[in-house]
Design a protein around this motif. Structure first.
Motif, PDB file in Angstrom:
ATOM      1  N   VAL A  23       2.209 -16.025   0.762  1.00 23.56           N
ATOM      2  CA  VAL A  23       2.429 -16.212  -0.665  1.00 23.56           C
ATOM      3  C   VAL A  23       1.937 -17.605  -1.037  1.00 23.56           C
ATOM      4  CG1 VAL A  23       4.126 -16.261  -2.526  1.00 23.56           C
ATOM      5  CG2 VAL A  23       4.481 -14.749  -0.548  1.00 23.56           C
ATOM      6  N   VAL A  24       0.992 -17.649  -1.973  1.00 20.09           N
ATOM      7  CA  VAL A  24       0.500 -18.928  -2.477  1.00 20.09           C
ATOM      8  C   VAL A  24       0.908 -19.000  -3.947  1.00 20.09           C
ATOM      9  CG1 VAL A  24      -1.484 -20.447  -2.796  1.00 20.09           C
ATOM     10  CG2 VAL A  24      -1.434 -18.849  -0.853  1.00 20.09           C
ATOM     11  N   ASN A  25       1.913 -19.817  -4.219  1.00 26.77           N
ATOM     12  CA  ASN A  25       2.464 -19.912  -5.568  1.00 26.77           C
ATOM     13  C   ASN A  25       1.744 -21.016  -6.343  1.00 26.77           C
ATOM     14  OD1 ASN A  25       4.613 -18.491  -6.977  1.00 26.77           O
ATOM     15  ND2 ASN A  25       5.560 -20.501  -7.278  1.00 26.77           N
ATOM     16  N   GLN A  26       1.639 -20.835  -7.666  1.00 28.56           N
ATOM     17  CA  GLN A  26       0.944 -21.845  -8.470  1.00 28.56           C
ATOM     18  C   GLN A  26       1.701 -23.164  -8.488  1.00 28.56           C
ATOM     19  OE1 GLN A  26      -0.006 -20.226 -12.325  1.00 28.56           O
ATOM     20  NE2 GLN A  26      -1.431 -18.751 -11.475  1.00 28.56           N
TER      21      GLN A  26
ATOM     22  N   GLU B  16      -3.171  -6.559   3.451  1.00 24.41           N
ATOM     23  CA  GLU B  16      -3.717  -6.974   2.157  1.00 24.41           C
ATOM     24  C   GLU B  16      -2.718  -6.915   0.995  1.00 24.41           C
ATOM     25  OE1 GLU B  16      -7.785  -5.892   0.138  1.00 24.41           O
ATOM     26  OE2 GLU B  16      -8.078  -6.959   2.028  1.00 24.41           O
ATOM     27  N   PRO B  17      -1.889  -5.872   0.901  1.00 21.40           N
ATOM     28  CA  PRO B  17      -0.952  -5.875  -0.245  1.00 21.40           C
ATOM     29  C   PRO B  17       0.035  -7.043  -0.208  1.00 21.40           C
ATOM     30  CG  PRO B  17      -0.906  -3.752   0.928  1.00 21.40           C
ATOM     31  CD  PRO B  17      -1.777  -4.672   1.725  1.00 21.40           C
ATOM     32  N   LEU B  18       0.200  -7.645   0.976  1.00 19.53           N
ATOM     33  CA  LEU B  18       1.180  -8.730   1.129  1.00 19.53           C
ATOM     34  C   LEU B  18       0.506 -10.100   1.237  1.00 19.53           C
ATOM     35  CD1 LEU B  18       3.714  -6.912   3.442  1.00 19.53           C
ATOM     36  CD2 LEU B  18       4.034  -7.568   1.053  1.00 19.53           C
ATOM     37  N   ILE B  19      -0.720 -10.196   0.735  1.00 13.70           N
ATOM     38  CA  ILE B  19      -1.343 -11.508   0.538  1.00 13.70           C
ATOM     39  C   ILE B  19      -1.280 -11.747  -0.962  1.00 13.70           C
ATOM     40  CG2 ILE B  19      -3.437 -12.890   0.740  1.00 13.70           C
ATOM     41  CD1 ILE B  19      -4.247 -11.144   3.139  1.00 13.70           C
ATOM     42  N   LEU B  20      -0.366 -12.592  -1.365  1.00  7.12           N
ATOM     43  CA  LEU B  20      -0.068 -12.779  -2.786  1.00  7.12           C
ATOM     44  C   LEU B  20      -0.553 -14.151  -3.232  1.00  7.12           C
ATOM     45  CD1 LEU B  20       3.593 -11.387  -2.727  1.00  7.12           C
ATOM     46  CD2 LEU B  20       1.458 -10.136  -3.020  1.00  7.12           C
ATOM     47  N   LEU B  21      -1.568 -14.150  -4.097  1.00  9.90           N
ATOM     48  CA  LEU B  21      -2.169 -15.401  -4.548  1.00  9.90           C
ATOM     49  C   LEU B  21      -1.856 -15.651  -6.014  1.00  9.90           C
ATOM     50  CD1 LEU B  21      -5.681 -14.943  -2.887  1.00  9.90           C
ATOM     51  CD2 LEU B  21      -3.665 -16.094  -1.976  1.00  9.90           C
ATOM     52  N   ASN B  22      -1.798 -16.933  -6.372  1.00 12.55           N
ATOM     53  CA  ASN B  22      -1.559 -17.318  -7.767  1.00 12.55           C
ATOM     54  C   ASN B  22      -0.290 -16.716  -8.336  1.00 12.55           C
ATOM     55  OD1 ASN B  22      -3.694 -19.080  -8.450  1.00 12.55           O
ATOM     56  ND2 ASN B  22      -5.090 -17.331  -8.324  1.00 12.55           N
ATOM     57  N   THR B  23       0.743 -16.642  -7.512  1.00 16.41           N
ATOM     58  CA  THR B  23       2.000 -16.097  -8.013  1.00 16.41           C
ATOM     59  C   THR B  23       2.715 -17.144  -8.863  1.00 16.41           C
ATOM     60  OG1 THR B  23       3.045 -16.743  -5.929  1.00 16.41           O
ATOM     61  CG2 THR B  23       2.328 -14.440  -6.126  1.00 16.41           C
TER      62      THR B  23
END
Length: 156
Positions: A88-91, A15-22
């Motif tokens: 990682v899901v970047n904006q 979970e800490p390494l699911i990065l959304l809206n970065t």
């Protein structure tokens, strides 16, 4: 684990390494962001960041798909303490150099950073990810996800 068991991406999500809206602006920023968390959580050694940056520079991991790009950065097993797949899901899309044509780049909003420390695991995980990456609807859902649980359900 027998050789015919396929590694499931969902088994390696942390979970800490699911990065959304970065809001990362470059591959370096993305790697720094993943490393900050992974190192603080004890997933990686202090060699992870320099090695993943060096590997990406030499062996780029951007994949150009029909309608977008994705990236699957990874590095040496000896930099991984606890296995993970970071999502990682970047904006905005980040330019990753392409795996098949390092002189070109592809715009990447979704990156899977692999932290695997078993021989052969990398190849199996790449095969599992290929199934996900080649499905445009799954990538659409990942890009639209609003929390970690969404990502876990999509990738299950």
């Amino acid at each position: 684990m027998s050789d015919n068991t396929t590694l499931k991406v969902s088994d390696y999500l942390r979970e800490p390494l699911i990065l959304l809206n970065t809001n990362f602006n470059s591959t370096d920023e993305l790697f720094n962001g993943v490393n900050d968390i992974a190192f603080a959580e004890g997933f990686v050694t202090d060699q992870f960041l320099p090695k993943i940056k060096a590997r990406e520079a030499t062996f780029p991991t951007g994949l150009q798909l029909e309608d977008r790009g994705v990236a699957i950065p990874h590095t040496d097993a000896d930099t991984i303490n606890k296995e993970f797949v970071a999502v990682v899901v970047n904006q905005q899309p980040i330019s990753f150099k392409r795996m098949d044509d390092p002189d070109s780049t592809t715009p990447v909003k979704v990156a899977f950073v692999l932290g695997l420390n078993q021989p052969h695991a990398q190849l199996e995980m790449l095969q599992s990810l290929m199934g996900i990456i080649q499905d445009s609807s799954i990538l659409d859902k990942l890009e639209a996800a609003t929390d970690q649980k969404d990502i876990q359900q999509i990738l299950n």
